[in-house]
Design a protein around this motif. Sequence first.
Motif, short mmCIF file in Angstrom:
data_model
loop_
_atom_site.label_atom_id
_atom_site.label_comp_id
_atom_site.label_asym_id
_atom_site.label_seq_id
_atom_site.Cartn_x
_atom_site.Cartn_y
_atom_site.Cartn_z
N ILE A 19 0.84 -1.21 0.00
CA ILE A 19 0.00 0.00 0.00
C ILE A 19 0.87 1.25 0.00
N ILE A 23 0.70 3.96 -2.99
CA ILE A 23 0.38 5.37 -2.71
C ILE A 23 1.49 6.27 -3.28
N PRO A 71 -4.17 -2.17 -3.75
CA PRO A 71 -5.04 -2.38 -2.59
C PRO A 71 -6.51 -2.18 -2.93
N TYR A 76 -7.22 -0.95 2.21
CA TYR A 76 -6.99 0.40 2.75
C TYR A 76 -7.55 0.51 4.16
N ARG A 77 -8.73 -0.09 4.38
CA ARG A 77 -9.36 0.00 5.70
C ARG A 77 -8.48 -0.65 6.76
N ILE A 283 -13.64 5.35 3.19
CA ILE A 283 -12.85 4.95 2.03
C ILE A 283 -13.77 4.37 0.96
N SER A 296 -11.60 9.04 -0.92
CA SER A 296 -11.63 8.89 0.52
C SER A 296 -12.00 10.24 1.14
N THR A 318 -8.62 7.62 -3.16
CA THR A 318 -8.30 6.59 -2.16
C THR A 318 -6.79 6.42 -2.04
N ARG A 319 -6.08 6.68 -3.13
CA ARG A 319 -4.61 6.60 -3.09
C ARG A 319 -4.06 7.93 -2.60
N TYR A 322 -2.33 8.94 3.70
CA TYR A 322 -3.16 9.02 4.90
C TYR A 322 -2.34 9.45 6.12
#
Length: 353
Positions: A19, A23, A71, A76-77, A283, A296, A318-319, A322
Amino acid sequence: MGRPAALNDRAQILLRTLIERYIAEGQPVGSKTLSQHSGLEVSPATIRNVMSDLEEMGFVSSPHTSAGRIPTVRGYRLFVDSLLAVQPLKTLEIREIEEQLPVDSPQRTIAAASQLLSQFTHFAGVVMAPKRHEVLLKHVEFLQLSDRRVLLILVTGDGDVQNRIIQTMRQFGQSELQEAGNFLNQHCAGKTLASLVQLVQSELVRLKGDIVALMNAAVDVSTSLSSRTEEVVIAGEHQLLGISDLSSNVSRMKQLFDLFEQKTSLLQLLELGSRAEGVQIYIGNEAGLAPLDECSVIAAPYKVQGEVVGTLGVIGPTRMAYDRVIPIVDITARLLSSALSWGSLEGSRKEPV
């Protein structure tokens, strides 16, 4: 954060590495890359077996055009809940956000917060404005401008100042205007704006006929404030146009901008965030809104004088990084709470000018 029971340490490390690389690079991640960046001394065959297991469990998927993997929402979660190491903001960054949040006007403070969220993340910044019907009345004043023009100044408990020019049927002396203001301040200061409406309606018969126009003008202003629906202030939507993960799907991008324009569904999502503690992360399809299936939303509630009044957040792909975006949202929510609370205290001390 608890460790997911379904994955052993090796699988967690490989999933986290996958991940993080995805990202950073935006490309499906293969076994060679995982071997180079995971720090594990395992064979390519072992990595492939673990990846196959992760795919079977729904944490990663294989694009048809590549041997690498990416992912899923579930991956992701698990990553943000259990594997992510959040990076604290630098002191200078926190100070920069704080210094750019004005305390003289709630509207300006909220607008600045949405701009800062976008500026620091390069995504769309959103702030759900406080509920207007909870605003308290602080002070009312009438000032003579000319023969038949009067300035109405209405100050709310959160420091918002509303000015209206009233055209009257006759000239009022300043003593009469003072009397009207004193009446409203005596009966309504510290109460909700709705109480002003109720007071004037119940006291119309007792009020002097000529002053009724002044009272009704105050009612009109308070009604316009208290009847406003919650608003979502959005900044930096255009930043999403430069993100290939989103802009490559023209139809979905159009749906996303329709969501920004209509705001109703987005407001409902942010309302959920205001009922929760701390940072909330939605997400992909977890948001329950089709236009956000490839996005996200990271949101956090903010407060005024200790009471939650709204939510702010960031909308991006989502990418996203975070580990950086989460603390930006968290700190901005805390600083906005401080700015609005300080502004409301300052507003309560100021006399209208």
